[in-house]
Design an enzyme around this catalytic site. Structure first.
Site, mmCIF file in Angstrom:
data_model
loop_
_atom_site.group_PDB
_atom_site.id
_atom_site.type_symbol
_atom_site.label_atom_id
_atom_site.label_comp_id
_atom_site.label_asym_id
_atom_site.label_seq_id
_atom_site.Cartn_x
_atom_site.Cartn_y
_atom_site.Cartn_z
ATOM 1 N N CYS A 86 0.838 -1.205 0.000
ATOM 2 C CA CYS A 86 0.000 0.000 0.000
ATOM 3 C C CYS A 86 0.871 1.252 0.000
ATOM 4 C CB CYS A 86 -0.917 0.004 1.219
ATOM 5 S SG CYS A 86 -1.976 1.464 1.333
ATOM 6 N N CYS A 92 -0.925 6.622 6.584
ATOM 7 C CA CYS A 92 -2.227 6.197 7.089
ATOM 8 C C CYS A 92 -2.015 5.353 8.342
ATOM 9 C CB CYS A 92 -2.962 5.391 6.025
ATOM 10 S SG CYS A 92 -4.494 4.622 6.592
ATOM 11 N N CYS A 95 -2.936 0.578 9.443
ATOM 12 C CA CYS A 95 -2.134 -0.655 9.528
ATOM 13 C C CYS A 95 -0.824 -0.377 10.256
ATOM 14 C CB CYS A 95 -1.813 -1.192 8.133
ATOM 15 S SG CYS A 95 -3.243 -1.673 7.163
ATOM 16 N N CYS A 172 -8.037 1.108 -0.393
ATOM 17 C CA CYS A 172 -7.435 0.432 0.754
ATOM 18 C C CYS A 172 -7.372 -1.055 0.467
ATOM 19 C CB CYS A 172 -8.256 0.686 2.021
ATOM 20 S SG CYS A 172 -7.714 -0.306 3.446
ATOM 21 N N GLN A 286 -19.319 -8.006 13.435
ATOM 22 C CA GLN A 286 -17.913 -8.315 13.210
ATOM 23 C C GLN A 286 -17.443 -7.761 11.866
ATOM 24 O OE1 GLN A 286 -15.915 -9.410 15.414
ATOM 25 N NE2 GLN A 286 -17.335 -10.150 16.975
ATOM 26 N N TYR A 315 -23.562 -8.519 26.132
ATOM 27 C CA TYR A 315 -23.118 -7.703 24.996
ATOM 28 C C TYR A 315 -23.498 -8.440 23.711
ATOM 29 C CZ TYR A 315 -20.124 -6.325 28.941
ATOM 30 O OH TYR A 315 -19.664 -5.971 30.181
ATOM 31 N N GLU A 336 -28.095 -6.352 25.707
ATOM 32 C CA GLU A 336 -27.437 -5.474 24.746
ATOM 33 C C GLU A 336 -27.875 -4.034 24.989
ATOM 34 O OE1 GLU A 336 -25.488 -3.435 22.104
ATOM 35 O OE2 GLU A 336 -25.043 -5.555 22.464
ATOM 36 N N ASP A 383 -19.065 -10.879 25.013
ATOM 37 C CA ASP A 383 -18.290 -10.291 23.913
ATOM 38 C C ASP A 383 -18.268 -8.780 24.122
ATOM 39 O OD1 ASP A 383 -16.997 -9.674 21.583
ATOM 40 O OD2 ASP A 383 -18.605 -10.310 20.238
ATOM 41 N N CYS A 410 -11.779 -8.572 21.830
ATOM 42 C CA CYS A 410 -11.112 -7.913 20.699
ATOM 43 C C CYS A 410 -9.888 -7.130 21.151
ATOM 44 C CB CYS A 410 -12.092 -7.001 19.961
ATOM 45 S SG CYS A 410 -12.768 -5.660 20.970
#
Length: 454
Positions: A86, A92, A95, A172, A286, A315, A336, A383, A410
């Protein structure tokens, strides 16, 4: 030459900002930087480096116990270093690891998770599996949040690393081709251009259903621009026949976006295995349907339901786990906070043949103590967002003495913290499966399985 370049053998008693020196990178750390040591023993953190690099770096911050530096040039490259594909990489901020071979990325994600378990969670010896990969390392994102700055001309892309400056991009390599198509349309709009049609546009969110191809586009702009969404809808529809709707939102994109208006539908359908999910434009889902499918498989394998269990899904989002759990358990309750997601979850339970499962729309902290008294519960699936669970939630889970907990995370750092609390409160971590949902970045999803031992 006015710069100061220190050799690897020199021992600077103090470092000044802007000073340059050479360092050998030993390993990678959480948030993606390379780590090396200075001759005086201090560690130095350098973004965009690889283990084994000999790097010339420039000091950006010098403290008594560590130094932060920026990469000037790679003097001798690591064997795991590759050329990033990239052209925006390094500017940017999306990443951090495009310069690493993908196998090396997976290796270091596992190593970093293990290190955090020991350092943050005080949990040596937890079995960490080899990461699984739901998709390829490119074009895997089915959701994007484009940042916008409208100065003399439109800038649309992502934030620069550690700043709010928008890096203007035309493509991207992490995005599904259909999302790059959305980006191309937004950039190419003329008469009027996007920022003329929506003078205060701040962000544009786009999502595509991995299994359905449906597309929805959401804009954060002014309420008085609601009439323009019809025009934008027809502009997109000409090139994106699967477009479902254009939505106008207001408020802080990082908090709870406020729905203003829409043209078309405000949601897309996602196919995950043999289940279909309605996903509102403002609801969490996701990174792709493939990612959701992999996580669902891992959760269901760990749950090992026999049909007699009472299950809490905390969640619960749009019901990604709630639906398959409800198909195999005796009773399921999802909690939730996001109203749109909770509404979708109720719809998804009904449309997938699980009308008896319940969804409570509330903060987990608010209702979990009450729900705990409805026990006993046999399984808790949680989650949480990136910040992990509050102590109130963890204490409520341990207070219920639930036999099994499945924690989908996550963020490895908050996962390590929360697992440490659960283990110190009578649980044992049986398995920890990393899942690489975000190649080319340091981010890592994980599924932890815990059982009550005391």
């Amino acid at each position: 030459n006015s710069r100061t370049l220190s050799s690897p053998m020199s021992t600077p008693s103090s470092l000044s900002i802007g000073q340059q020196l050479q360092v050998t990178i030993e390993r990678l750390v959480f948030q993606g930087s390379g780590l090396g040591h200075l001759p005086d023993g201090r560690v130095v953190f350098v973004p965009y480096t690889a283990p084994g690099d000999l790097a010339e770096v420039e000091v950006a911050e010098a403290r008594e116990d560590f130094v932060r530096a920026n990469l000037v040039q790679v003097v001798a490259p690591s064997p795991v270093r590759v050329t990033p594909p990239c052209r925006y990489y390094g500017n940017c901020g999306g990443c951090q690891w495009q310069h690493l071979e993908y196998a090396s990325q997976l290796h270091w994600k596992r190593e970093i998770l293990q290190e955090l378990l020991v350092r943050v969670g005080k949990l040596p010896g937890v079995p960490v599996s080899v990461p699984v990969t739901p998709a390829g390392p490119w074009e895997y994102r089915a959701r994007a949040q484009f940042k916008i700055f409208a100065g003399a001309r439109l800038h649309i892309g992502f934030h620069q690393r550690e700043t709010q400056r928008v890096v203007d991009i035309d493509r991207c390599p992490l995005l599904d081709a259909r999302l790059n198509g959305v980006l191309r349309i937004l950039r190419s709009m003329r008469d009027p251009a996007l920022h003329k049609l929506f003078p205060r546009v701040r962000e544009v969110w786009a999502a595509v259903g991995t299994g359905t191809g449906e597309v929805v586009v959401s804009l954060f702009a002014r309420t008085q621009d609601r009439a323009a969404i019809r025009l934008l809808f027809h502009r997109f529809q000409a090139e994106v026949p699967t477009l479902q709707g254009v939505i106008l939102l207001d408020g802080d994109p990082r908090q709870h976006p406020r729905f203003v208006d829409r043209h078309g539908h405000g949601a897309i359908m996602e196919q995950v295995g043999d289940c279909r999910f309605r996903v509102d434009a403002t609801a969490f889902f996701q990174v792709s349907g493939l990612a959701a499918g992999t996580l669902t498989r891992l959760v269901m394998e760990a749950a090992a339901l026999s049909g007699t269990e009472r299950v809490l899904d905390l969640y619960s989002g749009v019901g990604t786990f709630t639906v398959p759990l409800a198909r195999r358990a005796r009773q399921v309750l999802g909690i939730e906070a996001n109203a749109a997601a909770a509404t979708d979850a109720v719809h998804n339970l009904r449309s997938n043949g699980c009308p008896e499962a319940r969804i409570v729309q509330a903060q987990v902290e608010q209702v979990l103590p009450t729900v705990a008294r409805e026990g006993p519960w046999d399984l808790v699936v949680l989650d949480p967002p990136r910040q992990g669970c509050s102590r109130l939630v963890l204490d409520a889970i341990t207070g219920m003495a639930v036999p099994r907990v499945i924690y989908v995370s996550c963020d490895p750092s908050t996962l390590a913290r929360d697992l440490g609390i659960l283990v110190s409160s009578g649980y044992r971590c049986l398995a920890l499966q990393p899942v690489d949902l975000f190649p080319q970045t340091f981010h890592l999803e994980s599924v932890a399985v815990l059982e009550r031992v005391s």
